[in-house]
Write a protein that holds these residues in place. Sequence first.
Motif, PDB file in Angstrom:
ATOM      1  N   SER A 194       0.823  -1.201   0.000  1.00 44.09           N
ATOM      2  CA  SER A 194       0.000   0.000   0.000  1.00 44.09           C
ATOM      3  C   SER A 194       0.861   1.257   0.000  1.00 44.09           C
ATOM      4  O   SER A 194       2.034   1.231   0.376  1.00 44.09           O
TER       5      SER A 194
ATOM      6  N   ASP B 292       4.830   0.254  -4.407  1.00 44.31           N
ATOM      7  CA  ASP B 292       3.623   0.702  -3.717  1.00 44.31           C
ATOM      8  C   ASP B 292       2.537   1.101  -4.705  1.00 44.31           C
ATOM      9  O   ASP B 292       2.798   1.310  -5.891  1.00 44.31           O
TER      10      ASP B 292
ATOM     11  N   PRO C 227      -6.587   0.773  -3.376  1.00 49.88           N
ATOM     12  CA  PRO C 227      -6.897   0.312  -2.019  1.00 49.88           C
ATOM     13  C   PRO C 227      -7.782  -0.946  -1.927  1.00 49.88           C
ATOM     14  O   PRO C 227      -7.754  -1.636  -0.918  1.00 49.88           O
TER      15      PRO C 227
ATOM     16  N   ARG D   6      -2.428  -9.561  -4.405  1.00 50.79           N
ATOM     17  CA  ARG D   6      -1.276  -8.673  -4.287  1.00 50.79           C
ATOM     18  C   ARG D   6      -0.258  -8.891  -5.399  1.00 50.79           C
ATOM     19  O   ARG D   6       0.721  -8.156  -5.496  1.00 50.79           O
TER      20      ARG D   6
ATOM     21  N   VAL E  65      -6.588  -2.643   1.626  1.00 51.69           N
ATOM     22  CA  VAL E  65      -5.486  -2.178   2.464  1.00 51.69           C
ATOM     23  C   VAL E  65      -6.056  -1.691   3.797  1.00 51.69           C
ATOM     24  O   VAL E  65      -7.265  -1.498   3.946  1.00 51.69           O
TER      25      VAL E  65
ATOM     26  N   ASN F 280      -1.849   7.090  -3.432  1.00 49.42           N
ATOM     27  CA  ASN F 280      -1.542   6.083  -4.450  1.00 49.42           C
ATOM     28  C   ASN F 280      -0.060   6.148  -4.803  1.00 49.42           C
ATOM     29  O   ASN F 280       0.668   7.007  -4.325  1.00 49.42           O
TER      30      ASN F 280
END
Length: 507
Positions: free
Chosen positions: A107, A116, A120, A125, A186, A338
Amino acid sequence: MRWISTLFLTIVIGFLSTVSDTRAELLDLHLSVVPRTDSEIERIKSVTAPTTDFTKPEQFEGNSAGAATVRITDTRNAFSQPSGNISFEKELDFKVGNGLFKKLWVSSPSSTLASDGLGPLFNARSCQRCHLKDGRGHPPEGPEDSRASMLMRVSVPGGAGPDQIEGYLATLPDPTYGGQIQDLSVAGHPAEGRIEIRYIEETIALSDGESASLRKPTYTISNLGYGPLHAETMFSARVAPQMIGLGLLDAIPASDILALTDPEDADGDGISGRTQIVMSSEYGVPMLGRFGLKAGQPSVWEQSASAFAGDIGISTTLFPAGYGDCTEAQDRCRTAPNGDTDIHDDAEISDVGLELVSFYSSNLGVPARRDVGDPQVLHGKQVFYETGCIACHTPKHVTHRLTDQPEQSFQLIWPYTDMLLHDMGPGLADSRPEVRANGQEWRTPPLWGIGLTEQVSGHTYFLHDGRARNLLEAVLWHGGEAEPHKQSVIDMPAADRAALIRFLESL
């Protein structure tokens, strides 16, 4: 990033405005093509014609992917080898792409700018999390099944489709939940929901005293994190398909695929294959849909970018929203930090990174056939052909001759698919349209490698939602255009049915 000149795009768009929609997909804009000569066209017609001799294997039949075929292994890595004809230099690109395919995203904000941007809201992943060992996913076998890889696409009726795509079935994302249900999130954001499945068993009587049991799934979404779904929300459960041979499927000439269509069943054989035509996010014009269970993406590049956006919440230059699939109703999700950064082309993964992932996905090698000369396999092949299965599962294609993709260039391949949409009947219907595909239509899946599913993925679940627990169940779920062929399998002698399954297991 691959590019196309402004002048050429202007010419293309002008061309599209003067021809019917069914011509647009012939352009194959994503490929650098060397046109075939007249003699090549005639030779290809001869080579790809279905055989009538089932006494021995056909020439080159063991090499499912032509020169790109890889050696058979007895490990779970059978689908994770690079194309057999890849160069030493390009193998490094393959390995770097593999690293990005497996990378776990985190996140934002984080201590690294390279990983990253997760979510969200998301389903996984990493790419590898759904396509474990580059193989087939499976539905959850219980609430604690952390290795399942199923997602639920959602949409509602309405909206105006692009005028230039004939037959577009107008739908919109769910106003609250977007295009699919994200079951993970997240910290600080609730997940959208959890897929729950219940099955009803039905016994099917077969010839010679045999029987089979089919399980029909019923889906519900529990733990909804953002309020109720729209009253007219349509659902489509999907498990991740295997990854092998995608670059070769990408390189089949669209004109060859179009030649297999018969939307009005002019030949009277009951098979009415239709093209999926989608708006390209890369080029902004209609193209032939190739990838996804309803062929909703036109290339490996766009399929990869779409999966990053929808499944992981990672932005690209094609899908630049850093918040992924979050809707206007999910305002906290849209305003969350973000990972967009200028060093990654104002996205969370750069065009270079996306190109490497696409290269990796395009060059996952197809293993060589097994037992291709076994008498039972040859008999099963005859049953497959004479039952009419090849009306959709076209055995052979020859790829384009390409200037910049030697691994996929001018290969005789055996994927057993026509890449077209077919009506599979109400039993397999999700009742959710996707572009031109209606709620009963699905793209013919390629069959190469299907016999290695248990070795690679640790299960034998098939079809779009994994409801079939073995290959025979998958056959018996066929309906619609395939209803007569399914009935033939039900009625045929048990020995023929066993040979048919043995043939499929050899692919």
